[in-house]
Design an enzyme around this catalytic site. Sequence first.
Site, mmCIF file in Angstrom:
data_model
loop_
_atom_site.group_PDB
_atom_site.id
_atom_site.type_symbol
_atom_site.label_atom_id
_atom_site.label_comp_id
_atom_site.label_asym_id
_atom_site.label_seq_id
_atom_site.Cartn_x
_atom_site.Cartn_y
_atom_site.Cartn_z
ATOM 1 N N SER A 154 11.635 37.396 6.511
ATOM 2 C CA SER A 154 12.918 37.808 7.073
ATOM 3 C C SER A 154 13.281 39.145 6.450
ATOM 4 O O SER A 154 12.773 39.499 5.377
ATOM 5 C CB SER A 154 13.999 36.772 6.726
ATOM 6 O OG SER A 154 15.299 37.267 6.998
ATOM 7 N N TYR A 167 18.151 30.672 1.251
ATOM 8 C CA TYR A 167 17.272 31.316 2.230
ATOM 9 C C TYR A 167 16.721 32.622 1.667
ATOM 10 O O TYR A 167 15.515 32.886 1.725
ATOM 11 C CB TYR A 167 18.056 31.568 3.516
ATOM 12 C CG TYR A 167 17.245 32.147 4.652
ATOM 13 C CD1 TYR A 167 16.402 31.335 5.409
ATOM 14 C CD2 TYR A 167 17.343 33.488 4.995
ATOM 15 C CE1 TYR A 167 15.660 31.860 6.463
ATOM 16 C CE2 TYR A 167 16.615 34.022 6.052
ATOM 17 C CZ TYR A 167 15.773 33.197 6.781
ATOM 18 O OH TYR A 167 15.048 33.722 7.825
#
Length: 277
Positions: A154, A167
């Site tokens: 990401s 995350y």
Amino acid sequence: MTATPAPTASQRGFEPQRIIVTGADSGIGRATAVALAGSGRQVAVTWHQDQDGAEGTAEEIRATGATAHVRQLDLSDPAQGTHVVDELTETMGGVDTLVMSSGTGSATRLLDLECEKWREVLSVDLDGAFCCLQAASRHMVEAGTGGRIVAITSVHEHAPRVGAGPYCAAKGGLGLLVKVAALELAEYGITVNAVAPGEIATPMTGQEDESVLQNKDRPGIPVARPGDAREIAATVAFLCGPDAGYVNGASWAVDGGMLTMGPMAGSHLSSHDWRRV
């Protein structure tokens, strides 16, 4: 384990033939599995909750002339990654390409975050990815014919976000795991890279799998729109193909220029809305 290093030529002429894509029931995983499919290839896809979605992916794979295999995989138990990769490798007669697209996240500030949620995200996004990577690379090393491994990380592998502590920690850790694996596996003709998407129009971002090339304005992104899952898949397909043999240990940001905004997205903000989840 010890093994004979593969010749470097195995990287230059590499073509993915026996492929595993985790989290391929929708979004980036689904688009990637279809992009890697082709006549004579075998593509294995995994799903966590959406079996119908995975079967839909399998139908698209078969339409290309490839053979599809579908398995359930719940990486909240990371050891399942090892077992499923081992089983699929046996079913396909080997594995030469692994794309790790399974993932989950959170939207809770650290002061309110339950440890159970922290562990869930780390288990799926980092521990489970490690188990899949280790299992697949062991098979690739034993086969001695090289391979390709790509982790979907990401932009938050590189930049933090309020409310996404676990995350960001998991994706940052996965990014460095990719680099370590790239160093250790290169002598066997195996390359390991990451693709770091920005905002992509998928169910994980509360959107649908759809074309987003128009009618979706994003002022904070230089190209002014979210990405399409097929744009991520195209980058992954390149990294898994014959022309990417010299790309190793890299993290490719596919984010419409989001990360390059840097201070442009900070000093010019006119409200504190970014502090909220």
